[in-house]
Write a protein that holds these residues in place. Structure first.
Motif, PDB file in Angstrom:
ATOM      1  N   ALA A   8       4.103  -1.952   4.614  1.00  0.00           N
ATOM      2  CA  ALA A   8       2.683  -1.669   4.827  1.00  0.00           C
ATOM      3  C   ALA A   8       2.443  -0.896   6.114  1.00  0.00           C
ATOM      4  O   ALA A   8       3.184  -1.024   7.087  1.00  0.00           O
ATOM      5  CB  ALA A   8       1.896  -2.976   4.858  1.00  0.00           C
ATOM      6  N   TRP A   9       1.372  -0.119   6.097  1.00  0.00           N
ATOM      7  CA  TRP A   9       0.920   0.644   7.255  1.00  0.00           C
ATOM      8  C   TRP A   9      -0.272  -0.059   7.861  1.00  0.00           C
ATOM      9  O   TRP A   9      -1.285  -0.261   7.186  1.00  0.00           O
ATOM     10  CB  TRP A   9       0.538   2.049   6.812  1.00  0.00           C
ATOM     11  N   LEU A  10      -0.151  -0.463   9.115  1.00  0.00           N
ATOM     12  CA  LEU A  10      -1.270  -1.058   9.843  1.00  0.00           C
ATOM     13  C   LEU A  10      -1.845   0.024  10.742  1.00  0.00           C
ATOM     14  O   LEU A  10      -1.203   0.462  11.700  1.00  0.00           O
ATOM     15  CB  LEU A  10      -0.805  -2.249  10.685  1.00  0.00           C
ATOM     16  N   TYR A  29      -6.140  -4.805   0.405  1.00  0.00           N
ATOM     17  CA  TYR A  29      -4.731  -4.874   0.792  1.00  0.00           C
ATOM     18  C   TYR A  29      -4.446  -3.774   1.808  1.00  0.00           C
ATOM     19  O   TYR A  29      -5.044  -2.695   1.741  1.00  0.00           O
ATOM     20  CB  TYR A  29      -3.816  -4.633  -0.423  1.00  0.00           C
ATOM     21  N   PHE A  30      -3.492  -4.034   2.689  1.00  0.00           N
ATOM     22  CA  PHE A  30      -3.065  -2.968   3.586  1.00  0.00           C
ATOM     23  C   PHE A  30      -2.391  -1.885   2.762  1.00  0.00           C
ATOM     24  O   PHE A  30      -1.674  -2.182   1.806  1.00  0.00           O
ATOM     25  CB  PHE A  30      -2.105  -3.500   4.656  1.00  0.00           C
ATOM     26  N   PRO A  31      -2.593  -0.625   3.115  1.00  0.00           N
ATOM     27  CA  PRO A  31      -1.948   0.450   2.368  1.00  0.00           C
ATOM     28  C   PRO A  31      -0.432   0.383   2.502  1.00  0.00           C
ATOM     29  O   PRO A  31       0.098  -0.017   3.533  1.00  0.00           O
ATOM     30  CB  PRO A  31      -2.514   1.723   2.997  1.00  0.00           C
ATOM     31  N   GLY A  32       0.233   0.778   1.442  1.00  0.00           N
ATOM     32  CA  GLY A  32       1.687   0.728   1.385  1.00  0.00           C
ATOM     33  C   GLY A  32       2.100   0.332  -0.014  1.00  0.00           C
ATOM     34  O   GLY A  32       1.324   0.471  -0.954  1.00  0.00           O
ATOM     35  N   GLY A  33       3.306  -0.179  -0.160  1.00  0.00           N
ATOM     36  CA  GLY A  33       3.714  -0.580  -1.489  1.00  0.00           C
ATOM     37  C   GLY A  33       5.164  -0.993  -1.574  1.00  0.00           C
ATOM     38  O   GLY A  33       5.826  -1.228  -0.573  1.00  0.00           O
TER      39      GLY A  33
END
Length: 133
Positions: A8-10, A29-33
C-alpha cells in the motif's frame, strides 16, 4: 490460516491521508494491491498506483513505513491481510481509474469507514502525529 499479501501507498498531505473506494465497496482502502508472481514490493506498488490513480510513483523515493496485519474485510474469519506500507513521491494528477470509484482525503474521524488493517494504520499514523483528528 490464509494471508492476503498486499502493498500500500500511504500518502499524507496536511494531516489528511489519501484513501480510495472501489466500485461496489462500502469501505475505503489505502491505494495499492496484491503482488503478481515474481514482483517486488516496488514493482507491485508502482503498477497498482498507476492502474488505480493514473500517477507514477518515483522509484528512488520509496520509503518503507511498516507492515500491518488484520482480519481481511469481507472474507471468512481467519483470512488475514498483511499490508506492507510505503511512502513515495509521485508525478501526474491523482484521479480514480480501473476499479476505483472515488478518492478521498481522510482524517482520524473517518477511521470507522476503513477496513480493519487500515484502522491499525490510522492508529499508527495518529500516534506518529501525522494524521489529523
Amino acid at each position: 490460516m490464509q494471508i492476503i499479501d498486499k502493498v500500500a501507498w500511504l500518502h499524507l498531505h496536511q494531516g489528511l491521508v489519501l484513501s480510495t473506494r472501489s466500485r461496489g465497496k462500502d469501505r475505503y482502502y489505502f491505494p495499492g494491491g496484491k503482488r503478481e508472481a515474481g514482483e517486488t514490493d516496488a514493482q507491485t506498488l508502482i503498477r497498482e498506483i498507476r492502474e488505480e490513480l493514473t500517477v507514477t510513483l518515483t522509484p528512488e523515493s520509496l520509503r518503507y513505513l511498516g507492515t500491518f496485519e488484520a482480519q481481511a474485510h469481507g472474507h471468512a474469519e481467519g483470512v488475514l491481510v498483511r499490508m506492507l506500507c510505503y511512502a513515495a513521491d509521485y508525478s501526474g494528477t491523482l484521479q480514480p481509474a480501473a476499479e476505483i470509484a472515488e478518492l478521498a482525503w481522510l482524517t482520524y474521524q473517518d477511521r470507522p469507514r476503513v477496513s480493519a488493517v487500515d484502522q491499525l494504520i490510522f492508529d499508527w499514523l495518529r500516534e506518529q502525529g501525522q494524521l489529523a483528528d
